[in-house]
Design a protein around this motif. Structure first.
Motif, short mmCIF file in Angstrom:
data_model
loop_
_atom_site.label_atom_id
_atom_site.label_comp_id
_atom_site.label_asym_id
_atom_site.label_seq_id
_atom_site.Cartn_x
_atom_site.Cartn_y
_atom_site.Cartn_z
N ARG A 16 0.88 -1.18 0.03
CA ARG A 16 0.04 -0.19 -0.11
C ARG A 16 0.98 1.14 -0.10
NH1 ARG A 16 -2.12 3.33 3.79
NH2 ARG A 16 -1.32 2.05 5.58
N ASP A 21 -4.78 7.41 -1.59
CA ASP A 21 -6.08 8.24 -1.46
C ASP A 21 -7.09 7.06 -0.73
OD1 ASP A 21 -8.80 9.46 -1.37
OD2 ASP A 21 -8.72 9.46 -3.35
N ARG A 22 -7.55 7.52 0.52
CA ARG A 22 -8.09 6.53 1.42
C ARG A 22 -9.46 6.20 0.49
NH1 ARG A 22 -4.94 4.01 4.64
NH2 ARG A 22 -3.52 5.47 5.89
N ALA A 23 -10.15 7.06 -0.04
CA ALA A 23 -11.35 6.90 -0.64
C ALA A 23 -11.29 5.96 -2.02
CB ALA A 23 -11.61 8.35 -1.10
N ALA A 24 -9.97 5.93 -2.42
CA ALA A 24 -9.94 5.02 -3.63
C ALA A 24 -8.49 4.23 -3.45
CB ALA A 24 -9.66 5.81 -4.76
N PRO A 25 -8.86 3.26 -2.71
CA PRO A 25 -7.28 2.39 -2.35
C PRO A 25 -6.84 1.66 -3.66
CG PRO A 25 -9.28 1.16 -1.35
CD PRO A 25 -9.72 2.60 -1.98
N TRP A 26 -5.54 1.59 -3.56
CA TRP A 26 -4.86 0.90 -4.62
C TRP A 26 -3.58 0.25 -4.08
CZ3 TRP A 26 0.00 2.98 -6.37
CH2 TRP A 26 0.11 4.45 -6.19
N ARG A 71 1.05 -0.53 -10.62
CA ARG A 71 -0.17 0.00 -9.85
C ARG A 71 -1.58 -1.00 -10.35
NH1 ARG A 71 -2.44 5.60 -8.62
NH2 ARG A 71 -4.56 5.11 -8.15
N ASP A 73 -5.51 -1.30 -9.11
CA ASP A 73 -6.39 -0.60 -8.57
C ASP A 73 -7.37 -1.46 -7.57
OD1 ASP A 73 -8.49 -1.72 -10.27
OD2 ASP A 73 -8.41 -0.10 -11.90
N ALA A 74 -8.42 -0.98 -6.70
CA ALA A 74 -9.22 -1.82 -5.96
C ALA A 74 -10.05 -2.76 -6.75
CB ALA A 74 -9.97 -0.96 -5.08
N GLU A 75 -10.58 -2.52 -7.84
CA GLU A 75 -11.26 -3.35 -8.56
C GLU A 75 -10.75 -4.40 -9.28
OE1 GLU A 75 -13.75 -2.85 -12.80
OE2 GLU A 75 -14.15 -1.05 -11.78
#
Length: 183
Positions: A16, A21-26, A71, A73-75
Motif C-alpha cells: 500500500r 487516497d483512502r477513498a480509492a485504495p490501490w 499499480r 486498483d481496488a477493482e
C-alpha cells in the motif's frame, strides 16, 4: 517446431503506498529485476499480466532503478481475490506491439491547434508517442507541464519525431521511482 516461451512468473507482496487516497485504495508491486530485464524497454511498457490467474493488461511504470512497478486498483484486486499485504502470483508478458497510448486532453488540444505538429505526431511510432506523453505527464507542476506541451508542439512542428534528452527509465535523472510503501 518452435517451443512456446511462457511468460515470466513471480510472487510478490502487495504494498500500500504511503500517499494513497483512502477513498480509492490501490496497491502496487515492484517487479523483480530479473523479470523487468525480460521486457523490451526500461521506460513505460504495456504488458499482458495475470494476478493470481486473473488476466488483465497494464502499463508498467519505470522505478528509476532500471526496473518497473505496477499499480493495481481496488477493482482489479477484488476481481483477482487479492488484498493489500498478501503475497500473490504474477505472470508478465510484453505485448508484441505497443498499443497507441491515450493522449491527455491538454496535449490533444494543443496538437489539434497546430496541424504541423499533429502531422508529425501521427507519423511517429507508438513508443515515440508514449515517450512524449511520459515526458509531459512527468512534470510535477502545472506550469512545467504547460511549457512542455508548448515545447513538444514546437519540436514536432519542426519535424522532430522523438523527445530529446529525456531518460524514460529515470535512472540517470532520478525523475521516477516506485511509491514509498506505507508502514
Amino acid at each position: 517446431m518452435t517451443a512456446k516461451v511462457s511468460p515470466p512468473k513471480f510472487a510478490a507482496k502487495l504494498l500500500r503506498p504511503a500517499q494513497a487516497d483512502r477513498a480509492a485504495p490501490w496497491a502496487y508491486v515492484v517487479l523483480p529485476k530479473e523479470v523487468s530485464d525480460t521486457l523490451p524497454r526500461r521506460g513505460r511498457t504495456t504488458v499482458a499480466c495475470t494476478l493470481n490467474g486473473h488476466g488483465f493488461r497494464a502499463t508498467l511504470e519505470p522505478d528509476g532503478q532500471l526496473s518497473h512497478w505496477l499499480r493495481l486498483d481496488a477493482e482489479l484486486l477484488a476481481a483477482a481475490g487479492a488484498a493489500i499485504g498478501e503475497v500473490v502470483t504474477f505472470a508478465i508478458q510484453p505485448l508484441a506491439q505497443e498499443p497507441d497510448p491515450e493522449v491527455p486532453a491538454d496535449l490533444d488540444a494543443a496538437l489539434a491547434a497546430c496541424p504541423e505538429a499533429r502531422a508529425v505526431w501521427d507519423g511517429t511510432t507508438a513508443i515515440a508517442r508514449l515517450d512524449w506523453i511520459h515526458w509531459i505527464t512527468s512534470a510535477r507542476q502545472g506550469a512545467t507541464r504547460a511549457k512542455r506541451i508548448g515545447s513538444a508542439c514546437d519540436q514536432l512542428a519542426a519535424g522532430k519525431r522523438r523527445v530529446c534528452c529525456f531518460d524514460p527509465s529515470g535512472y540517470y535523472s532520478k525523475a521516477f521511482s516506485a511509491p514509498t510503501p506505507a508502514d
